[in-house]
Design an enzyme around this catalytic site. Structure first.
Site, short mmCIF file in Angstrom:
data_model
loop_
_atom_site.label_atom_id
_atom_site.label_comp_id
_atom_site.label_asym_id
_atom_site.label_seq_id
_atom_site.Cartn_x
_atom_site.Cartn_y
_atom_site.Cartn_z
N GLN A 52 -7.05 3.58 1.37
CA GLN A 52 -6.29 3.62 -0.09
C GLN A 52 -6.92 2.72 -1.01
O GLN A 52 -7.01 3.18 -2.14
CB GLN A 52 -4.77 3.26 0.21
CG GLN A 52 -4.26 4.19 1.26
CD GLN A 52 -2.90 3.85 1.75
OE1 GLN A 52 -2.47 2.81 1.45
NE2 GLN A 52 -2.06 4.69 1.97
N THR A 83 4.81 9.29 6.27
CA THR A 83 4.74 8.39 5.05
C THR A 83 4.42 9.24 3.72
O THR A 83 3.97 10.31 3.88
CB THR A 83 3.16 7.62 5.03
OG1 THR A 83 2.93 7.28 3.82
CG2 THR A 83 2.36 8.62 5.59
N CYS A 196 9.30 5.90 -0.45
CA CYS A 196 8.24 5.10 0.36
C CYS A 196 9.25 4.88 1.64
O CYS A 196 10.31 4.62 1.45
CB CYS A 196 7.84 4.00 0.02
SG CYS A 196 7.04 2.92 1.26
#
Length: 231
Positions: A52, A83, A196
């Site tokens: 990421q 996620t 999130c």
């Protein structure tokens, strides 16, 4: 009951919430000793986080696609990416399998629209708040999406990675999130998407002056509906 495949470990703190919620929801439906039929592939989040940070979403997508293929081979009838952020590579995952992938943003948008809300604030990682992949998916359902200012985005992102992903829940961070939420509401947000999966460890309905939409629970509810033939 169909078998739910979970691509998890990002972080395992929120994946544990997925597992708990899926089993509780099935027990609520059927009672007794009933629980969800599910298979979990849990990745090493440190590896994913490095990709990421490096912007190597292609390689991250390959890892999740391989996990998806394994889950399908093991008997999963439908898949969840556990996620929000990694829905950036949802297309790669979908292309790797023939079983359906239930998109988290779709389940969230359905819940928002069901409440009659059209303008929402979005909290999540910097990737989720600042890039198009998630905001555009919500907008495709007719929602207007507001995000915090640069300072607010940095704070929300830092707390996720440095605290919540490690299982650390601090009252001062809850207060800081409440301040960010308050600014979103002042800007016109009618609800707040907890975009999130770890944020639900910190923020609940009582922490916001407007409805919050806990994406982990909403995703789990959609998965149970699908597993039981509701979708």
């Amino acid at each position: 009951m169909r078998t739910i495949g979970l691509i998890g470990g990002m972080s395992w703190e929120s994946s544990a919430e997925y597992y708990r919620l899926l089993n509780e929801l099935v027990r609520e439906r059927f009672g007794g000793l009933h629980s969800a039929k599910c298979i979990l592939h849990s990745v090493d989040f440190a590896e994913i986080e490095e990709l990421q940070a490096a912007g190597d979403w292609e390689r991250a997508g390959e890892i999740l696609a391989e996990a998806a293929r394994g889950l399908q081979a093991a008997g999963a009838d439908l898949l969840l990416i556990c996620t929000n952020t990694m829905h950036k590579v949802a297309g790669q995952v979908e292309a790797a399998v023939s079983v359906p992938l239930l998109h988290l943003a779709d389940a969230t948008a359905d819940a928002v629209r069901a409440r009659g809300i059209r303008r929402v604030g979005l909290l999540g990682t910097a990737f989720t708040m600042e890039q198009d992949f998630y905001r555009d998916r919500l907008a495709g359902h007719g929602l207007e999406v507001l995000t915090p200012d640069a300072e607010g985005r940095a704070l929300v992102h830092r707390v996720i990675y440095e605290e919540l992903c490690l299982g650390v829940v601090r009252e001062e961070s809850r207060a800081a999130y409440q301040d960010v939420i308050g600014k979103l509401v002042a800007a016109g947000a009618e609800g707040v998407v907890l975009g999130c999966t770890e944020i639900e460890l910190l923020i609940g309905e009582k922490d916001s002056p407007v409805p919050v939409f806990p994406t982990t629970r909403l995703h789990a509810e959609a998965a149970v509906d699908a597993a039981l033939g509701g979708r």
